[in-house]
Design an enzyme around this catalytic site. Sequence first.
Site, short mmCIF file in Angstrom:
data_model
loop_
_atom_site.label_atom_id
_atom_site.label_comp_id
_atom_site.label_asym_id
_atom_site.label_seq_id
_atom_site.Cartn_x
_atom_site.Cartn_y
_atom_site.Cartn_z
N HIS A 25 0.84 -1.20 0.00
CA HIS A 25 0.00 0.00 0.00
C HIS A 25 0.87 1.24 0.00
CE1 HIS A 25 0.54 1.63 4.12
NE2 HIS A 25 0.78 0.37 4.45
N CYS A 26 0.34 2.34 -0.57
CA CYS A 26 1.00 3.63 -0.46
C CYS A 26 0.16 4.47 0.48
CB CYS A 26 1.17 4.28 -1.83
SG CYS A 26 -0.38 4.48 -2.74
N SER A 27 0.18 5.78 0.34
CA SER A 27 -0.51 6.63 1.31
C SER A 27 -2.02 6.61 1.16
CB SER A 27 -0.01 8.07 1.17
OG SER A 27 -0.17 8.52 -0.17
N ARG A 29 -3.64 4.05 -1.42
CA ARG A 29 -4.11 2.95 -2.27
C ARG A 29 -3.60 1.59 -1.80
NH1 ARG A 29 -3.23 5.42 -8.40
NH2 ARG A 29 -3.35 7.60 -7.82
N GLN A 109 8.38 1.95 -4.11
CA GLN A 109 7.31 2.43 -3.24
C GLN A 109 7.55 2.07 -1.76
OE1 GLN A 109 4.51 4.32 -4.15
NE2 GLN A 109 4.32 4.51 -1.94
#
Length: 611
Positions: A25-27, A29, A109
């Site tokens: 996951h990113c910030s 999504r 990421q």
Amino acid sequence: MNYRETAKQIINNIGGKENISHIEHCSTRLRFTLKDDNKVNKDALESIEGVIGVRLNVQCQVIIGNDVVEVYDEVIQLVGDTFSTSGDVPKKNRKIGAVLLDFVISVFQPLVPAIAGGGILKSLLMLASLTGLLSDQSQTYQILNLIGGAPLYFLPILVAITTANKSKVNQLVAVSIVGAMILPEMTTMLTEGAKLFSFTIENIAYASQVFPAILTVLFYSLMERFFTKYSFKAIRIFFVPMMSMLITVPVGLLILGPLGYNVGTVFSSVIISLYSTIGWVATAILAAILPLMVVTGMHKAMIPYAVSSMGELGAELLYLPASLAHNIAESGACFAVSLKTKDKKLRSTAISAGISALFGITEPALYGVTILHKKVLMAVMGSSFIGGAIAGLFAIKAFALVGPGIASITMFADPDNKMNLVWAFVVFGASFVVAFLAALFLYKDTKAIEKSETKSTTAQNEWLSSPVKGQVIPLSEVQDDVFSSGMVGKGLAIIPEEGILYAPENGEITTVFETKHALGMKLSNGAEVLFHIGLDTVQMKGTGFEAYVSAGDHVTQGTPLVKFDIHAIQDAGFDPIVVCVVTNGERFDVQTVNESQHVTNESNVLSINTI
């Protein structure tokens, strides 16, 4: 939000646990790499409580917003962590660009939190030093500064872990191999001039380097698979890592390390050269197009450059300053919409998204407000350009790889240039104020428009005749995800037989694209129709297209609008299909008629009725 229930529904609608090959996951999504993308139920995913949107591009990206960590944790509890070491994903017919982007996202990421945390700590220390709160000569400052710099120093180790994870090889062996290249003793030997098997080893300081580690781990993955395949099972536990290390480290020092170092240097040099050539314009343009890049996920392609720049130069002067302008512009525009709209749901979304963007996270703003209202998008892009221009003109630098926002503004603190932080605040203020005022002026509340148009016109229903002669096909069959998914609007497509686009009804031309491949038209009942000639024909830069009308022209049914050369489009390698969609379809009942039929300019193809 019930995080557990949201996680369950997401897993069910991406094909179940068995379909997951990798997840991160990113910030904002959840990012799934799936074994079979065809098992994704996109419509069902978008209807789940807490899901803002879904992108199917390289990865399956489920946009959650600020609650992404909580939902991710629930997903992990439900599927376990075996997905990271599961079997290889079946090979797909994916373009090399898509495969490369997937690799870049997976490797870079996960690095961001560590680099961002250390960078912000260092920027706070710089600010403390600038304001006299803490002397940069004190041991306290120096120890804290070393803590903040650790992620960048050990960047090769961090990259070794993420690359090994993506390549599905032993992470600890990968770390040992890369670690050998940054050992203090190894660095000392290289500085003094070292030889291996009579070959001179190039003197390169591999600490803080990215690309040498990536190339070395990729080579190690080949060695591990080779020796695993051909070694006896009884000795495999030590023989495979021993032989892999024995071969990979020398190859890394002699060939792959210098190659990766030069790749990183060239990569950063190209960006810096671009910046030096066109100066502030580069930052301004990047800031203006960032909304489109973030929506498509293409902004992730900038991360390798930013990471490399941080490692090489200790600062970054293009992507992050441009991001500051864009992030704060999104915030200003959202707050303007929240003041102007009478829609309670939109107001709540805009306020929440505005706060999120203020802290550097823009996906909620983009998917919840900006891309749904083109006037707001115009305000954001225009104000981002202005903010980016200011950032570029005064050459502000960022010293931490994190989404720029009010909480991370210290990332622009520069001990060698006190004005760097001041100009960052100027970019912050200018981007917010210009976006707020522009959105306040440009945005028209949908409910107010509907009420006004209901009173001012009696022509609430429209029949749209075919704009070109040819074969009608459903929009879902168009070979472009943006159109086929209905993201732009409801409508249809026509395989043209002749290269003239006619006005399908009386109305006003609202937009003619500079490249003449697309134009917009507003009908008497308020419906806004987009005509797009060909797929990706923007790349033809107007060649083969001739527009007969301009924005603001009032036309009658049957008026020639654009002449286009079907053969020239096909010879350039593009599909000449003509797409016709209603872009403000939320206010209309749009129905297709004569679908899969041959039509002329007298044939009705769409029914557009006011709801």
